[in-house]
Design a protein around this motif. Structure first.
Motif, short mmCIF file in Angstrom:
data_model
loop_
_atom_site.label_atom_id
_atom_site.label_comp_id
_atom_site.label_asym_id
_atom_site.label_seq_id
_atom_site.Cartn_x
_atom_site.Cartn_y
_atom_site.Cartn_z
N UNK A 1 0.77 -1.09 -0.06
CA UNK A 1 0.08 -0.03 -0.06
C UNK A 1 0.78 1.09 -0.11
N UNK A 2 0.41 2.13 -0.69
CA UNK A 2 1.23 3.39 -0.67
C UNK A 2 1.40 3.99 0.62
N UNK A 3 2.35 4.51 1.04
CA UNK A 3 2.55 5.14 2.36
C UNK A 3 2.07 6.26 2.71
N UNK A 4 1.82 7.13 2.12
CA UNK A 4 0.92 8.29 2.21
C UNK A 4 -0.48 7.83 2.45
N UNK A 5 -1.18 7.09 1.72
CA UNK A 5 -2.40 6.63 1.87
C UNK A 5 -2.56 5.89 3.16
N UNK A 6 -1.57 4.93 3.43
CA UNK A 6 -1.53 4.33 4.79
C UNK A 6 -1.74 5.29 6.07
N UNK A 7 -0.63 6.21 5.90
CA UNK A 7 -0.57 7.14 7.05
C UNK A 7 -1.88 8.05 7.15
N UNK A 8 -2.69 8.27 5.95
CA UNK A 8 -3.86 8.99 6.06
C UNK A 8 -4.80 8.21 6.93
N UNK A 9 -4.90 6.78 6.43
CA UNK A 9 -5.80 5.87 7.16
C UNK A 9 -5.65 5.71 8.56
N UNK A 10 -4.20 5.61 9.10
CA UNK A 10 -3.85 5.54 10.47
C UNK A 10 -4.58 6.94 11.01
N UNK A 11 -4.16 8.13 10.54
CA UNK A 11 -4.61 9.52 10.76
C UNK A 11 -6.12 9.41 11.26
N UNK A 12 -6.99 8.92 10.24
CA UNK A 12 -8.17 9.13 10.27
C UNK A 12 -8.67 8.09 11.49
N UNK A 13 -8.17 6.92 11.39
CA UNK A 13 -8.62 5.87 12.54
C UNK A 13 -8.23 6.30 13.91
N UNK A 14 -6.78 7.26 13.92
CA UNK A 14 -6.65 7.68 15.24
C UNK A 14 -7.68 8.73 15.58
N UNK A 15 -7.99 9.61 14.93
CA UNK A 15 -9.09 10.52 15.29
C UNK A 15 -10.23 10.00 15.81
N UNK A 16 -10.83 8.99 14.97
CA UNK A 16 -11.88 7.93 15.41
C UNK A 16 -11.59 7.40 16.90
N UNK A 17 -10.60 6.81 17.16
CA UNK A 17 -10.34 6.00 18.25
C UNK A 17 -10.29 7.07 19.47
N UNK A 18 -9.26 8.13 19.42
CA UNK A 18 -9.09 9.01 20.08
C UNK A 18 -10.46 9.92 20.47
N UNK A 19 -10.82 10.38 19.37
CA UNK A 19 -12.16 11.24 19.53
C UNK A 19 -13.57 10.55 20.49
N UNK A 20 -13.60 9.18 19.76
CA UNK A 20 -14.62 8.48 20.56
C UNK A 20 -14.29 8.09 22.01
N UNK A 21 -13.05 7.98 22.23
CA UNK A 21 -12.85 7.73 23.57
C UNK A 21 -12.95 9.10 24.39
N UNK A 22 -12.67 9.99 24.16
CA UNK A 22 -12.57 11.61 24.53
C UNK A 22 -14.20 11.71 24.73
N UNK A 23 -15.09 11.52 24.06
CA UNK A 23 -16.32 11.73 24.32
C UNK A 23 -16.96 10.77 25.31
N UNK A 24 -16.50 9.68 25.27
CA UNK A 24 -16.84 8.74 26.31
C UNK A 24 -16.43 9.25 27.70
N UNK A 25 -15.20 9.72 27.70
CA UNK A 25 -14.49 10.37 28.73
C UNK A 25 -15.26 11.47 29.50
N UNK A 26 -15.64 12.24 28.46
CA UNK A 26 -16.49 13.54 28.94
C UNK A 26 -17.82 13.13 29.58
N UNK A 27 -18.45 12.13 28.90
CA UNK A 27 -19.85 11.69 29.39
C UNK A 27 -19.65 11.07 30.97
#
Length: 110
Positions: A1-27
Motif C-alpha cells: 500500500x502507498x505509504x501516504x495512503x496508509x498514513x492517512x488511514x492511520x490518522x483517520x482511525x486515530x481521530x476516530x479512536x481518540x475522539x470517540x474515547x474522549x467523548x465517552x470520557x467527557x460523558x
C-alpha cells in the motif's frame, strides 16, 4: 500500500479512536449528557471499520497503530485539553512512532 495512503488511514482511525474515547470520557468523568457517550461509541465503532482499510495483516496493523496513536494522543491532549507534553513525552512518542514505522513500512521477504 502507498505509504501516504496508509498514513492517512492511520490518522483517520486515530481521530476516530481518540475522539470517540474522549467523548465517552467527557460523558462519564465530566458528567456530560448521555448523547456524548452514544456518539463516542459510534465513533469508536467507525474506528474499527477504518482500521480494516489497511492492507497489512491485522496484528501488524494494530501493533503499528499503537505507536502512531501515542503521538496522536499527545497531540490531541495538547490541542484539546491544554496538556503540555514534556521532553520525555516527546522522546517516548518519537521512539514509539519510529517503531511503528518499522513494523508497518519496512519491506519483508516473502
Amino acid at each position: 500500500m502507498n505509504i501516504v495512503k496508509s498514513l492517512v488511514i492511520f490518522i483517520i482511525a486515530g481521530i476516530c479512536e481518540i475522539g470517540g474515547g474522549y467523548l465517552i470520557w467527557l460523558w462519564l468523568k465530566l458528567d456530560k449528557p448521555l448523547w456524548y457517550g452514544i456518539a463516542g461509541g459510534l465513533v469508536l465503532a467507525l474506528y474499527g471499520v477504518v482500521a480494516t482499510w489497511q492492507s497489512a495483516d491485522f496484528g501488524r496493523v494494530y501493533a503499528a497503530y499503537g505507536g502512531i496513536f501515542i503521538l496522536m494522543a499527545l497531540l490531541w491532549s495538547w490541542k484539546v485539553d491544554s496538556f503540555k507534553p514534556d521532553k520525555y513525552d516527546v522522546i517516548g512518542a518519537m521512539i514509539a512512532l519510529f517503531g511503528a514505522c518499522i513494523i508497518i513500512f519496512f519491506p519483508r521477504n516473502k
